[in-house]
Design an enzyme around this catalytic site. Structure first.
Site, short mmCIF file in Angstrom:
data_model
loop_
_atom_site.label_atom_id
_atom_site.label_comp_id
_atom_site.label_asym_id
_atom_site.label_seq_id
_atom_site.Cartn_x
_atom_site.Cartn_y
_atom_site.Cartn_z
N ARG A 1 -33.10 21.98 82.31
CA ARG A 1 -33.29 21.56 83.71
C ARG A 1 -32.85 20.12 83.95
NH1 ARG A 1 -38.52 22.56 84.67
NH2 ARG A 1 -37.94 24.72 85.02
N CYS B 1 -42.50 24.69 78.55
CA CYS B 1 -41.53 23.86 79.26
C CYS B 1 -41.73 22.47 78.70
CB CYS B 1 -41.83 23.91 80.76
SG CYS B 1 -40.85 22.73 81.72
N CYS C 1 -44.32 24.84 90.48
CA CYS C 1 -44.91 24.05 89.40
C CYS C 1 -45.93 23.07 89.97
CB CYS C 1 -43.85 23.23 88.68
SG CYS C 1 -42.41 24.18 88.22
N CYS D 1 -46.06 27.54 87.04
CA CYS D 1 -46.02 26.56 85.95
C CYS D 1 -47.07 25.50 86.25
CB CYS D 1 -44.63 25.93 85.87
SG CYS D 1 -44.50 24.65 84.60
N CYS E 1 -54.47 8.10 86.79
CA CYS E 1 -54.45 8.72 85.46
C CYS E 1 -54.78 7.66 84.40
CB CYS E 1 -53.07 9.32 85.18
SG CYS E 1 -53.00 10.11 83.55
#
Ligand code: SAM
Ligand code: DTB
Ligand code: SF4
Length: 332
Positions: free
Chosen positions: A275, A203, A112, A143, A68
Site C-alpha cells: 500500500r 497489515c 480501517c 481493519c 496517546c
C-alpha cells in the site's frame, strides 16, 4: 532450494517467491540495481500475481484521537508533543456507520479504524467489536489498528469477524530505537504473532523518510518478509512531517528511494498487497504513477488519513482515470 536473487539477471522471469530467509546482502542486491532493471523486475512479479491495473482502496477513520501515551517521534497523536491536535473520545457507532457508508458509496472496499491507544482495555475491545460488526453488516472488509493486543483480545476480534489488524514495525530494529522508546520492537512482533495465531490477516509495514539510512529501509523489508507468513497487506508510509513532532524538520528523502522501497517490497513479498500509504499529498501524480509501476496496488482513499490530509477523493478519481486504473472489488 530457491535460487539466490543475485543469480537471476534482472530480465529473467521473476524473483524466487515466498522466501522467509532473506539476507541483507540479497535485499541490497535487489534494491540498488539500476532503477530500470528494478522496476522491470518488480513489474514482472506484480503481473504474475495481480492485475496490474487494479488498485485496492481502503478508507481510514480515527475512532479515538490524540492523547496517546506512546512517544513515537513521527506521530501527531502522542501526548508527548504539542501538535495542536484536538483530542476525541471513542466515536459513537452512528458516526462510524455514517463514515463507513460514505466510504463504500465512494468506492472503498475496506474500512480501517484507528485508535490512539498504547493497548486497548478489554472494555475498549467490546465497544470496538460493536463497530466492527456494524461496518461488516454494510458489506465492507474491516481493519483495526488499536496498538498492542493480547492473545485473548486477538481471538475475540477474530471471532467478531475482523478481517485485518494493522500494526507497523515502522523501521529497522536498529533505527526503531531512535524513534520510539515506550514500546519495544519485540512487543510489536509479539502483537503480530497474536494476530496471526488468531487467524486474522496482518497489515504491517513502516515509514520511510524519517532520517533513516538505506540500510534501515533494507532492514525493515527484511523483518517484514522474514515473518513466518508474509503480511497480507504492507503499508509503506512516507513520513508526514507534522509541526510539533520531533521529526518536523527531517530532511526530505529522494523520492526515488521511496519508489525503490516499494519495488523491493513487491519483489520480496509477491502476493502481498503493497500500500502506497501516508504522504501522498506531497507526491506528484507522476511519482504515484511510478509507485504503481513499482508494484504498489493499494491506497488510502478519502480526504483524511487519521489526523492528517490525504489527496481529495476527486483528485484520486482523476488520477485513476488518467492511468486507466480500476478500484479492486472486495473479495467475495
Ligand atoms: N496507535 C496505534 C499504533 O501505533 O499501532 C494505531 C495508530 S498509528 C497512528 C498507525 C500508524 O500510522 C503508525 O504505526 C505509523 O506507522 C503511521 N503514522 C503515524 N504518524 C505518521 C506520520 N506522521 N507519517 C507517516 N506515518 C505515520
Ligand atoms: C498505516 O500504515 N498508515 C495509516 C494506517 N496504517 C493506520 C496511518 C497513517 C497516519 C498518518 C498520520 C495521521 O494522519 O495521523
Ligand atoms: Fe500512539 Fe500509534 Fe501515534 Fe505511536 S503511532 S503515538 S502508538 S497513536
Amino acid at each position: 532450494m530457491s535460487a539466490s536473487i543475485e543469480s537471476l539477471p534482472a530480465s529473467s522471469s521473476v524473483a524466487p517467491s515466498f522466501r522467509h530467509d532473506w539476507t541483507l546482502d540479497e535485499i541490497e542486491a535487489i534494491y540498488q540495481q539500476p532503477f530500470n532493471d528494478l522496476l522491470w523486475q518488480a513489474q514482472q512479479v506484480h503481473r504474475q500475481h495481480f492485475d496490474a491495473n487494479a488498485v485496492q482502496v481502503s478508507t481510514l477513520l480515527s475512532i479515538k484521537t490524540g492523547a496517546c501515551p506512546e512517544d513515537c517521534k513521527y506521530c501527531p497523536q502522542s501526548v508527548h508533543y504539542n501538535t495542536g491536535l484536538e483530542r476525541e473520545k471513542l466515536l459513537d457507532k452512528q458516526v462510524v456507520l455514517d463514515a463507513a457508508r460514505a466510504a463504500k458509496q465512494a468506492g472503498a472496499s475496506r474500512f480501517c479504524m484507528g485508535a490512539a491507544w498504547r493497548q486497548p482495555t478489554d472494555r475498549n475491545i467490546d465497544k470496538v467489536i460493536d463497530l466492527v460488526q456494524a461496518v461488516r453488516d454494510e458489506g465492507m472488509e474491516t481493519c483495526l489498528t488499536l496498538g498492542m493486543l493480547t492473545e485473548s483480545q486477538a481471538h475475540k476480534l477474530k471471532e467478531a469477524g475482523l478481517d485485518y489488524y494493522n500494526h507497523n514495525l515502522d523501521s529497522s530494529p536498529e533505527y526503531y530505537k531512535e524513534i520510539i522508546t515506550t514500546r519495544t520492537y519485540q512487543e510489536r512482533l509479539d502483537t503480530l504473532k497474536n494476530v496471526r495465531d488468531a487467524g486474522m490477516k496482518t497489515c504491517t509495514g513502516g515509514i520511510i523518510g524519517m532520517g533513516e539510512k538505506r540500510a534501515d529501509r533494507l532492514g525493515l523489508l527484511q523483518q517484514l518478509a522474514n515473518l513466518p507468513e508474509h503480511p497480507q497487506s504492507v503499508p509503506i508510509n512516507m513520513l508526514v512531517r507534522v509541526q510539533g513532532t520531533p521529526l518536523q524538520d527531517t530532511d526530505e528523502l529522494d523520492p526515488l528511494e521511496f519508489v525503490r522501497t516499494i519495488a523491493t517490497a513487491r519483489i520480496m513479498m509477491p502476493k502481498s498487497m503493497v500500500r502506497l500509504s501516508a504522504g501522498r499529498t506531497s507526491m506528484s501524480d507522476e511519482m504515484q504513477a511510478m509507485c504503481f509501476l513499482a508494484g504498489a496496488n493499494s491506497i488510502f482513499y478519502g480526504d483524511k488519513l487519521l489526523t492528517t490530509d490525504n489527496p481529495e477523493a476527486n483528485a484520486d478519481r482523476k488520477l485513476f482515470d488518467r492511468l486507466g486504473i480500476r478500484a479492486m472489488e472486495k473479495p467475495q
